[in-house]
Design a protein around this motif. Structure first.
Motif, PDB file in Angstrom:
ATOM      1  N   GLY A 143     -14.499  12.021  62.799  1.00 41.20           N
ATOM      2  CA  GLY A 143     -15.950  12.008  62.944  1.00 41.20           C
ATOM      3  C   GLY A 143     -16.545  10.648  63.198  1.00 41.20           C
ATOM      4  N   THR A 144     -15.730   9.592  63.292  1.00 41.09           N
ATOM      5  CA  THR A 144     -16.242   8.264  63.612  1.00 41.09           C
ATOM      6  C   THR A 144     -15.381   7.627  64.690  1.00 41.09           C
ATOM      7  OG1 THR A 144     -16.813   6.052  62.767  1.00 41.09           O
ATOM      8  CG2 THR A 144     -14.894   7.130  61.789  1.00 41.09           C
ATOM      9  N   ASP A 145     -16.019   6.872  65.598  1.00 48.44           N
ATOM     10  CA  ASP A 145     -15.278   6.105  66.597  1.00 48.44           C
ATOM     11  C   ASP A 145     -15.405   4.611  66.346  1.00 48.44           C
ATOM     12  OD1 ASP A 145     -17.893   5.622  67.287  1.00 48.44           O
ATOM     13  OD2 ASP A 145     -17.703   6.225  69.390  1.00 48.44           O
ATOM     14  N   VAL A 146     -15.877   4.239  65.157  1.00 51.37           N
ATOM     15  CA  VAL A 146     -16.018   2.829  64.801  1.00 51.37           C
ATOM     16  C   VAL A 146     -14.640   2.272  64.447  1.00 51.37           C
ATOM     17  CG1 VAL A 146     -17.095   1.163  63.249  1.00 51.37           C
ATOM     18  CG2 VAL A 146     -18.383   3.182  64.012  1.00 51.37           C
ATOM     19  N   PHE A 147     -14.196   1.301  65.209  1.00 54.83           N
ATOM     20  CA  PHE A 147     -12.843   0.763  65.078  1.00 54.83           C
ATOM     21  C   PHE A 147     -12.538   0.329  63.647  1.00 54.83           C
ATOM     22  CE2 PHE A 147      -9.899  -2.835  65.230  1.00 54.83           C
ATOM     23  CZ  PHE A 147      -8.861  -2.327  65.993  1.00 54.83           C
ATOM     24  N   SER A 148     -13.427  -0.465  63.055  1.00 55.15           N
ATOM     25  CA  SER A 148     -13.165  -0.995  61.713  1.00 55.15           C
ATOM     26  C   SER A 148     -13.087   0.118  60.667  1.00 55.15           C
ATOM     27  CB  SER A 148     -14.242  -2.010  61.325  1.00 55.15           C
ATOM     28  OG  SER A 148     -15.529  -1.407  61.337  1.00 55.15           O
ATOM     29  N   GLU A 149     -13.877   1.166  60.842  1.00 57.63           N
ATOM     30  CA  GLU A 149     -13.834   2.276  59.897  1.00 57.63           C
ATOM     31  C   GLU A 149     -12.525   3.045  60.004  1.00 57.63           C
ATOM     32  OE1 GLU A 149     -17.261   4.728  60.393  1.00 57.63           O
ATOM     33  OE2 GLU A 149     -18.678   3.121  59.920  1.00 57.63           O
ATOM     34  N   LEU A 150     -12.050   3.263  61.218  1.00 56.37           N
ATOM     35  CA  LEU A 150     -10.781   3.955  61.412  1.00 56.37           C
ATOM     36  C   LEU A 150      -9.624   3.161  60.816  1.00 56.37           C
ATOM     37  CD1 LEU A 150     -11.429   5.151  65.051  1.00 56.37           C
ATOM     38  CD2 LEU A 150     -11.051   6.658  63.085  1.00 56.37           C
ATOM     39  N   VAL A 151      -9.639   1.846  61.037  1.00 61.22           N
ATOM     40  CA  VAL A 151      -8.591   0.992  60.469  1.00 61.22           C
ATOM     41  C   VAL A 151      -8.651   1.023  58.944  1.00 61.22           C
ATOM     42  CG1 VAL A 151      -7.807  -1.400  60.235  1.00 61.22           C
ATOM     43  CG2 VAL A 151      -8.430  -0.509  62.487  1.00 61.22           C
ATOM     44  N   GLY A 152      -9.859   0.974  58.390  1.00 58.79           N
ATOM     45  CA  GLY A 152     -10.009   1.033  56.942  1.00 58.79           C
ATOM     46  C   GLY A 152      -9.494   2.342  56.364  1.00 58.79           C
ATOM     47  N   MET A 153      -9.767   3.450  57.049  1.00 62.38           N
ATOM     48  CA  MET A 153      -9.241   4.742  56.601  1.00 62.38           C
ATOM     49  C   MET A 153      -7.718   4.745  56.617  1.00 62.38           C
ATOM     50  SD  MET A 153     -11.639   7.535  58.516  1.00 62.38           S
ATOM     51  CE  MET A 153     -13.411   7.565  58.352  1.00 62.38           C
ATOM     52  N   ALA A 154      -7.147   4.264  57.721  1.00 58.02           N
ATOM     53  CA  ALA A 154      -5.691   4.267  57.862  1.00 58.02           C
ATOM     54  C   ALA A 154      -5.016   3.439  56.779  1.00 58.02           C
ATOM     55  CB  ALA A 154      -5.304   3.755  59.240  1.00 58.02           C
ATOM     56  N   ALA A 155      -5.685   2.364  56.373  1.00 56.63           N
ATOM     57  CA  ALA A 155      -5.098   1.471  55.378  1.00 56.63           C
ATOM     58  C   ALA A 155      -4.894   2.151  54.027  1.00 56.63           C
ATOM     59  CB  ALA A 155      -5.965   0.229  55.214  1.00 56.63           C
ATOM     60  N   VAL A 156      -5.709   3.173  53.725  1.00 54.33           N
ATOM     61  CA  VAL A 156      -5.588   3.852  52.422  1.00 54.33           C
ATOM     62  C   VAL A 156      -5.055   5.276  52.569  1.00 54.33           C
ATOM     63  CG1 VAL A 156      -7.420   2.466  51.401  1.00 54.33           C
ATOM     64  CG2 VAL A 156      -8.007   4.630  52.499  1.00 54.33           C
ATOM     65  N   GLY A 157      -4.771   5.695  53.801  1.00 54.65           N
ATOM     66  CA  GLY A 157      -4.259   7.045  54.027  1.00 54.65           C
ATOM     67  C   GLY A 157      -2.747   7.097  53.988  1.00 54.65           C
ATOM     68  N   SER A 158      -2.214   8.314  54.048  1.00 56.98           N
ATOM     69  CA  SER A 158      -0.768   8.531  54.046  1.00 56.98           C
ATOM     70  C   SER A 158      -0.405   9.506  55.157  1.00 56.98           C
ATOM     71  CB  SER A 158      -0.305   9.092  52.694  1.00 56.98           C
ATOM     72  OG  SER A 158       1.052   9.506  52.758  1.00 56.98           O
ATOM     73  N   ARG A 159       0.396   9.056  56.084  1.00 57.00           N
ATOM     74  CA  ARG A 159       0.789   9.930  57.184  1.00 57.00           C
ATOM     75  C   ARG A 159       1.719  11.049  56.718  1.00 57.00           C
ATOM     76  NH1 ARG A 159       5.577   9.538  60.155  1.00 57.00           N
ATOM     77  NH2 ARG A 159       7.114   8.074  59.337  1.00 57.00           N
TER      78      ARG A 159
END
Length: 271
Positions: free
Chosen positions: A138-154
């Motif tokens: 739901g977001t295309d903001v680069f920094s937000e996507l990177v921040g999500m990935a940093a705390v997510g688990s694939r």
């Protein structure tokens, strides 16, 4: 204060500049919503400038802002800038290497020792991260996507080899991906972002490792705007590159390879 030489890389997503001031190279970048402001600022501080411009939107910059600009082939500029940055960091001459430039998409070059041959690439890159990331989170903001990935688990999204075998007797490393996004239903946004960055990194290194073997090189130099402030992508690329027995190098200011290479088209820097 009027600048000396100016190099502009007008890419698909960002406009990046390298400019010489008081004998030193400085860098700036912006998205295209603010690009006119940055280019008008350049005209203000250096009204007589005839910058060297590269990238897919170079003609737009020349037509609307700097009619006397010199157009520099994009591949030539990127390879030149990368070779300069790498030599500066290692403080010595360097041999051939694969340059993996991750911008909106990804291009792979055999570079160094005067070579600049594009030998591969992928449509996966920063554009994939923001475009597909928007659909997934739901977001295309680069920094937000990177921040999500940093705390997510694939692992909550990707089907891993160990998920299939489960008994510890896997024929491959159990943490390897068997199928990207195969567990995607109901996953958190953070996990989806992590899986997306992993898929981009996996695809890039699988292509790069084959090209490195064919080119008989073992150093992979990563550059491009998608790596800027993107620790999850850097960490994943570094781990996968090492797993293939290759040496990963991440250039400081690597997102400015094209702009620096364009600037250098006018001659050697004093820096």
């Amino acid at each position: 204060m009027e600048t000396g030489r100016i190099g502009i890389d007008a890419g698909g997503t960002l406009l990046k500049i390298a400019y010489e001031e008081s004998g030193r190279i400085k860098y700036r970048k912006t998205g295209y919503k603010e690009a006119k402001e940055l280019l008008n600022w350049l005209k203000l501080i250096s009204p007589a400038a005839s910058p060297s411009v590269t990238g897919g939107r170079a003609s737009w910059v020349k037509e609307h802002f700097f009619p006397n600009a010199r157009l520099v082939p994009e591949f030539e500029a990127v390879c030149t800038g990368a070779a300069i940055l790498r030599q500066k960091e290692e403080n010595t001459s360097v041999g051939q290497f694969l340059l993996v430039n991750i911008g909106t998409g990804t291009s792979i070059f055999l570079a160094g020792e005067g070579k600049c041959d594009r030998i591969g690439g992928s449509g996966l890159g920063g554009g994939t991260l923001t475009g597909l990331g928007s659909l997934l989170t739901g977001t295309d903001v680069f920094s937000e996507l990177v921040g999500m990935a940093a705390v997510g688990s694939r692992q909550q999204v990707d089907l891993l080899v160990k998920d299939i075998y489960g008994g510890g007797d896997e024929p491959l490393n159990g943490d390897m991906t068997a199928a990207n996004f195969a567990k995607g239903n109901g996953s958190r946004k953070e996990d989806l972002a992590a899986a997306l960055i992993n898929m981009i990194a996996e695809t890039i290194i699988l292509l790069t490792s084959q090209l490195a073997m064919a080119s008989n090189v073992d150093t992979i130099v990563y550059a491009g705007s998608t790596l800027a402030g993107n620790a999850p992508l850097k960490d994943t690329l570094s781990a996968y590159t090492g797993a293939f027995g290759l040496n990963p190098v991440f250039l400081a200011n690597g997102e400015y390879c094209g702009a620096l290479g364009a600037l250098m088209a006018d001659g050697p820097t004093r820096n």
